[in-house]
Enzyme design. Structure first.
Site, PDB file in Angstrom:
ATOM      1  N   ASP A   1       0.872  -1.179   0.000  1.00  0.00           N
ATOM      2  CA  ASP A   1       0.000   0.000   0.000  1.00  0.00           C
ATOM      3  C   ASP A   1       0.906   1.225   0.000  1.00  0.00           C
ATOM      4  O   ASP A   1       1.205   1.812   1.035  1.00  0.00           O
ATOM      5  CB  ASP A   1      -0.911  -0.016   1.225  1.00  0.00           C
ATOM      6  CG  ASP A   1      -1.990   1.052   1.137  1.00  0.00           C
ATOM      7  OD1 ASP A   1      -2.028   1.774   0.123  1.00  0.00           O
ATOM      8  OD2 ASP A   1      -2.795   1.166   2.068  1.00  0.00           O
ATOM      9  N   ALA A   2       1.362   1.584  -1.214  1.00  0.00           N
ATOM     10  CA  ALA A   2       2.364   2.631  -1.364  1.00  0.00           C
ATOM     11  C   ALA A   2       1.835   3.872  -2.059  1.00  0.00           C
ATOM     12  O   ALA A   2       2.432   4.937  -1.985  1.00  0.00           O
ATOM     13  CB  ALA A   2       3.560   2.079  -2.151  1.00  0.00           C
ATOM     14  N   LYS A   3       0.712   3.724  -2.779  1.00  0.00           N
ATOM     15  CA  LYS A   3       0.054   4.840  -3.472  1.00  0.00           C
ATOM     16  C   LYS A   3       1.045   5.630  -4.319  1.00  0.00           C
ATOM     17  O   LYS A   3       1.111   6.852  -4.247  1.00  0.00           O
ATOM     18  CB  LYS A   3      -0.680   5.728  -2.478  1.00  0.00           C
ATOM     19  CG  LYS A   3      -1.765   4.990  -1.700  1.00  0.00           C
ATOM     20  CD  LYS A   3      -2.482   5.905  -0.718  1.00  0.00           C
ATOM     21  CE  LYS A   3      -3.567   5.139   0.040  1.00  0.00           C
ATOM     22  NZ  LYS A   3      -3.002   4.158   1.001  1.00  0.00           N
ATOM     23  N   ARG A   4       1.788   4.901  -5.147  1.00  0.00           N
ATOM     24  CA  ARG A   4       2.753   5.539  -6.026  1.00  0.00           C
ATOM     25  C   ARG A   4       2.087   5.991  -7.320  1.00  0.00           C
ATOM     26  O   ARG A   4       0.912   5.744  -7.561  1.00  0.00           O
ATOM     27  CB  ARG A   4       3.900   4.566  -6.325  1.00  0.00           C
ATOM     28  CG  ARG A   4       4.716   4.149  -5.109  1.00  0.00           C
ATOM     29  CD  ARG A   4       5.387   5.344  -4.435  1.00  0.00           C
ATOM     30  NE  ARG A   4       6.492   4.945  -3.577  1.00  0.00           N
ATOM     31  CZ  ARG A   4       6.456   4.826  -2.247  1.00  0.00           C
ATOM     32  NH1 ARG A   4       5.332   5.082  -1.615  1.00  0.00           N
ATOM     33  NH2 ARG A   4       7.520   4.473  -1.562  1.00  0.00           N
TER      34      ARG A   4
ATOM     35  N   THR B   1      -0.490  -0.420  -4.701  1.00  0.00           N
ATOM     36  CA  THR B   1      -1.517   0.592  -4.935  1.00  0.00           C
ATOM     37  C   THR B   1      -0.905   1.780  -5.666  1.00  0.00           C
ATOM     38  O   THR B   1       0.217   2.188  -5.391  1.00  0.00           O
ATOM     39  CB  THR B   1      -2.169   1.062  -3.627  1.00  0.00           C
ATOM     40  OG1 THR B   1      -1.168   1.586  -2.745  1.00  0.00           O
ATOM     41  CG2 THR B   1      -2.903  -0.080  -2.938  1.00  0.00           C
TER      42      THR B   1
END
Length: 270
Positions: free
Chosen positions: A94-97, A121
Site C-alpha cells: 500500500d504505497a500509493k505511487r 496501490t
C-alpha cells in the site's frame, strides 16, 4: 500470483479477508520493543496467528518509511517471510505511487522485483503513462485508487465532469490501458452505496475495500453491492485485528478477531 490463484485461496479458506500490517511502535506491545527488530517480530507474530483466516496482507509503506532504513529492512524481512512460509497469500504494497513513466518503472521494479510484492496501490491522477509501467509486469497487479473511504474523497472523486463523476471516468479510462487485465481497484467500504455503479463498469475486477471496522464500513452492505461470481472483493481490516490487544496476548486476540471476520465471510462465500 494470478487472479485465478487468488480466487482459489478465497474458495479454499472461505475468506476474502486482507489484514493491514500498519505497524506503529507506539501501539505495539511494549515487551516487543526490547527485541532487535520489533516491527518484524510484531508482524511475524500477527502473520503466524492469522494466516489461516486471510488471503492477503497489506503493509502500508508509510508505517515503515517513517522509521528510516531500519523500517525498510523490517518491511523486506516481512515480505520475505510471507513469500517463504506462506507463498499462497497475496501481498499488497500500500504505497500509493504514481509518477512520470520512467519513475513509475523504477517504483514498479522496487516493489515487484526487489521486495517481491504481488501488487501495489497506485494513484491514477497522472494518467496512462504513469500507470502502464506497473501493468507491464506479468502476474503482478496494480491496484488503482478509484473511490476512497476518507472524507476528502468528495473533494474530487465524486465531482461531475460533463455529467459523469470523476471516479467513473477513471474506471472507464483505465480499462483502455495496456495490460488492463492486471488492474484491481481501491473502493472504500464507507461508500457501499456506490458499489453497484462501480460493478456496472468493472464487473470482473477485484476490489480492495478498506474501511470496514474502525472506519465504520459495513461488511454486509459492501457484499450486497460488490460481490461478483468470483467473489471479487478483498476486505481489509487493520487496526481492528492487529491492535486488538497491546498486552502479551496480542497475537491470540488478533487470531480471535480474524477468525470472527472469517466466520462472517464464510456465511457469504458458502
Amino acid at each position: 500470483m494470478t487472479s485465478q490463484q487468488l480466487e482459489s485461496q478465497i474458495r479454499q479458506k472461505k475468506s476474502f479477508l486482507c489484514i493491514g500490517l500498519d505497524v506503529d511502535l507506539d501501539k505495539i506491545p511494549k515487551h516487543l520493543l526490547q527485541s532487535e527488530d520489533p516491527i518484524f517480530e510484531f508482524n511475524k507474530a500477527i502473520i503466524d496467528a492469522t494466516h489461516h483466516f486471510c488471503v492477503a496482507y497489506k503493509p502500508n509503506t508509510a508505517f515503515y518509511e517513517a522509521y528510516g532504513i531500519q523500517g525498510w529492512h523490517s518491511l523486506k524481512k516481512t515480505i520475505d517471510y510471507l513469500n517463504e512460509f506462506y507463498p499462497e497469500i497475496f501481498t499488497i504494497a500500500d504505497a500509493k505511487r504514481g509518477d512520470i513513466g520512467n519513475t513509475s518503472s523504477m517504483y514498479a521494479k522496487a516493489f515487484f522485483e526487489d521486495l517481491g510484492f504481488d501488487s501495489v496501490t497506485v494513484v491514477p491522477y497522472m494518467g496512462k503513462d504513469s500507470v502502464e509501467p506497473f501493468l507491464a509486469f506479468p502476474d503482478k497487479h496494480t491496484i488503482l485508487l478509484a473511490l476512497t473511504s476518507n472524507e476528502g474523497a468528495f473533494d474530487f472523486q465524486t465531482k461531475k465532469i460533463n455529467e459523469i463523476e470523476l471516479y467513473k471516468q477513471v474506471l472507464e479510462t483505465s480499462k483502455t490501458w495496456k495490460n488492463s487485465e492486471n488492474l484491481m481497484y481501491v473502493v472504500g467500504a464507507t461508500k457501499a452505496e456506490y458499489f453497484s455503479e462501480i460493478r456496472k463498469i468493472v464487473p470482473d475486477s477485484f476490489l480492495l475495500v478498506p474501511g470496514v471496522g474502525a472506519q465504520g464500513g459495513n461488511l454486509y452492505d459492501v457484499c450486497k453491492y460488490g460481490l461478483n461470481s468470483q467473489i471479487g472483493l478483498l476486505i481489509n481490516s487493520s487496526r481492528g485485528i492487529i491492535y486488538a490487544s497491546s498486552a502479551m496476548d496480542f497475537a491470540k486476540k488478533a487470531y480471535e478477531k480474524a477468525k470472527e471476520l472469517q466466520s462472517e465471510m464464510e456465511k457469504i462465500v458458502g
